[in-house]
Enzyme design. Structure first.
Site, PDB file in Angstrom:
ATOM      1  N   TYR A   1       5.623  10.436  -3.352  1.00  0.00           N
ATOM      2  CA  TYR A   1       5.073  11.608  -1.990  1.00  0.00           C
ATOM      3  C   TYR A   1       6.435  12.313  -1.818  1.00  0.00           C
ATOM      4  O   TYR A   1       6.320  12.992  -0.312  1.00  0.00           O
ATOM      5  CB  TYR A   1       4.734  10.609  -0.456  1.00  0.00           C
ATOM      6  CG  TYR A   1       3.614   9.375  -0.741  1.00  0.00           C
ATOM      7  CD1 TYR A   1       2.514  10.270  -0.979  1.00  0.00           C
ATOM      8  CD2 TYR A   1       3.294   9.057   0.595  1.00  0.00           C
ATOM      9  CE1 TYR A   1       1.553   9.234  -1.222  1.00  0.00           C
ATOM     10  CE2 TYR A   1       2.141   7.726   0.757  1.00  0.00           C
ATOM     11  CZ  TYR A   1       1.297   7.929  -0.567  1.00  0.00           C
ATOM     12  OH  TYR A   1      -0.450   7.735  -0.102  1.00  0.00           O
TER      13      TYR A   1
ATOM     14  N   LYS B   1       2.428  -0.898 -11.194  1.00  0.00           N
ATOM     15  CA  LYS B   1       1.832  -0.577 -12.550  1.00  0.00           C
ATOM     16  C   LYS B   1       2.419  -0.325 -13.475  1.00  0.00           C
ATOM     17  O   LYS B   1       2.634   0.108 -13.596  1.00  0.00           O
ATOM     18  CB  LYS B   1       1.173   0.865 -12.151  1.00  0.00           C
ATOM     19  CG  LYS B   1      -0.538   1.103 -12.784  1.00  0.00           C
ATOM     20  CD  LYS B   1      -1.254   0.233 -12.707  1.00  0.00           C
ATOM     21  CE  LYS B   1      -2.593   0.482 -13.287  1.00  0.00           C
ATOM     22  NZ  LYS B   1      -3.817  -0.327 -13.426  1.00  0.00           N
TER      23      LYS B   1
ATOM     24  N   ASP C   1      -3.862  -3.149  -9.257  1.00  0.00           N
ATOM     25  CA  ASP C   1      -5.633  -2.698  -8.650  1.00  0.00           C
ATOM     26  C   ASP C   1      -5.923  -4.343  -9.117  1.00  0.00           C
ATOM     27  O   ASP C   1      -7.010  -4.974  -8.455  1.00  0.00           O
ATOM     28  CB  ASP C   1      -6.074  -2.052 -10.510  1.00  0.00           C
ATOM     29  CG  ASP C   1      -5.699  -3.171 -11.830  1.00  0.00           C
ATOM     30  OD1 ASP C   1      -4.406  -2.982 -11.680  1.00  0.00           O
ATOM     31  OD2 ASP C   1      -5.610  -1.758 -12.543  1.00  0.00           O
TER      32      ASP C   1
ATOM     33  N   ASP D   1       0.404   2.226   1.163  1.00  0.00           N
ATOM     34  CA  ASP D   1      -0.345   3.066   2.025  1.00  0.00           C
ATOM     35  C   ASP D   1      -1.561   2.349   1.833  1.00  0.00           C
ATOM     36  O   ASP D   1      -2.351   2.391   3.105  1.00  0.00           O
ATOM     37  CB  ASP D   1      -0.035   4.606   1.773  1.00  0.00           C
ATOM     38  CG  ASP D   1      -0.255   5.070   2.664  1.00  0.00           C
ATOM     39  OD1 ASP D   1      -1.087   5.161   3.406  1.00  0.00           O
ATOM     40  OD2 ASP D   1      -0.737   6.650   2.060  1.00  0.00           O
TER      41      ASP D   1
ATOM     42  N   ASP E   1      -3.322  -0.794   4.233  1.00  0.00           N
ATOM     43  CA  ASP E   1      -4.634  -0.298   4.888  1.00  0.00           C
ATOM     44  C   ASP E   1      -5.581  -1.044   4.761  1.00  0.00           C
ATOM     45  O   ASP E   1      -6.343  -1.954   5.837  1.00  0.00           O
ATOM     46  CB  ASP E   1      -4.912   1.114   4.824  1.00  0.00           C
ATOM     47  CG  ASP E   1      -4.738   2.124   5.931  1.00  0.00           C
ATOM     48  OD1 ASP E   1      -4.219   2.070   6.443  1.00  0.00           O
ATOM     49  OD2 ASP E   1      -5.413   3.732   5.484  1.00  0.00           O
TER      50      ASP E   1
END
Ligand code: NAD
Length: 355
Positions: A137, A184, A216, A240, A244
């Protein structure tokens, strides 16, 4: 040592839920000092800026910031930099150097029916610790090939990983001493550095058990078996998405607190505490807002900035107890419970604390 809290109610239901939170904090920790300032649309209306310099100065001079929510249709058509969300929230986090986002997802026993995973056979209680100021980001981005190719870069330094891992370790020490570090590592170089640094820190902090999980798999495990998690530590974009996902396990936006933490100042962890929800213009001014997310954010403030774990636990217990008594705001109302307003549930929590 000062105990100063900057109070920024903001817009919409932010004003209503923060009023209840201050009421509760005054009883739970009477030595706190509160000073209020404008932010968001309310500040824009007052002086043409969603984040006035005086508000930023107050935050910098305080030990913690309590924020409601900002934004609403009235300000949606303003240029991006003047819109409350972009012009106030992002610079506030950047200026205050808040690099760690801490979001608990806990299903309260009395609200088990609101959780989509009500049949898991236990109660979900986990925290996501997300790195907030690095990664993709904030990396270099550009368009090439006449705009037909886009590039985003993901960058992490050892320093950034170490400081967020330190936050996760201190959060885990207040809980069940278990961290799942999510990356990852099979694909990304930043993830390989992440895992290397987290492993070094784990070796130096052996009272906390650290395991690794690919992102994942973590997304899947949160749905399959959320009870396995205590603290999830992860980088910005993964966090992020996962925070959520984790928060929706609890079933209601009105119940989700959060903290964004910075470095220690004068021996205290500086933090901004706010509910996850927005300003909810659809119900603003009607006494229908659920103030529990904001009140629980206030409890996080006692825990993380003021190191007052017992004050935080008393607030959490009062919230639980009021819900056990059957009091519900409209968003979590169910048959057989008693419908109350924002201030009525706040008063009931104050009465539990005082009693
Ligand atoms: P929202 O979170 O404000 O509302 C989503 C839905 O959840 C609405 O139906 C609302 O009534 C309900 N809801 C939210 N909080 C509640 C509570 N405490 N009690 C009961 N019901 C609650 O999200 P939105 O509608 O997408 O956004 C509204 C405004 O808030 C927009 O201007 C948006 O940009 C802003 N926003 C601000 C923040 C922030 O300040 N951190 C975060 C998200 C959205």
């Amino acid at each position: 040592m000062s105990n100063k809290v900057a109070v920024l109610p903001g817009d919409g239901i932010g004003v209503e839920v923060i009023a209840e939170t201050v009421k509760v904090l005054k009883v739970a920790k009477p030595d706190l000092e509160f000073e209020e300032a404008l932010v968001g649309g309310a500040a824009y209306d007052d002086c043409g800026q969603p984040l006035p310099q005086s508000t930023l100065d107050l935050c910098r001079a305080s030990d913690a910031v309590l924020l409601g929510a900002v934004g609403g249709p009235k300000w949606d058509k303003l240029p991006a930099q003047l819109r409350p969300e972009i012009g106030a929230l992002l610079p506030l986090r950047a200026e205050l150097e808040l690099f760690a986002n801490v979001r608990p997802a806990k299903v309260l026993r009395s609200l088990l029916n609101a959780s989509p995973l009500k049949n898991t056979g236990g109660t979900i209680d986990l925290v996501v610790v997300r790195e907030l100021t690095g990664g993709i980001y904030f990396g270099h981005r550009e368009r090439q090939d006449n705009g037909n190719t886009a590039i985003d870069t993901c960058k992490y330094s050892r320093f950034e990983i170490e400081r967020i891992a330190e936050v996760a370790i201190s959060v885990a020490r207040r809980r069940n001493h278990q961290i799942t570090s999510v990356d990852k590592h099979n694909v990304l170089e930043t993830s390989r550095l992440w895992r290397e640094v987290v492993d070094e820190m784990a070796a130096n902090n052996q009272d906390v058990k650290v395991t690794h999980m690919l992102v994942d798999n973590c997304a899947m495990q949160l749905i399959r078996d959320p009870l396995q998690f205590d603290v999830i530590l992860t980088e910005n974009m993964f966090g992020d998405i996962l925070s959520d996902e984790a928060s929706m396990l609890t079933g209601s936006l009105g119940l989700l607190p959060s903290a964004s933490l910075g470095s220690s100042r004068n021996g205290r962890t500086f933090g901004l505490y706010e509910p996850v929800h927005g300003s909810a213009p659809d119900i603003a001014g009607q006494g229908r807002a659920n103030p529990l997310a904001a009140i629980l954010s206030g409890a996080m403030m006692l825990k993380y900035t003021f190191a007052d774990d017992s004050g935080a636990e008393r607030i959490e217990a009062a919230v639980d107890s009021v819900l056990e008594d059957g009091l519900r705001t409209a968003d979590v109302f169910e048959k057989g419970s008693r419908l109350v307003t924002t201030s009525e549930i706040g008063d009931a929590i104050v009465a539990k604390l005082a009693g």
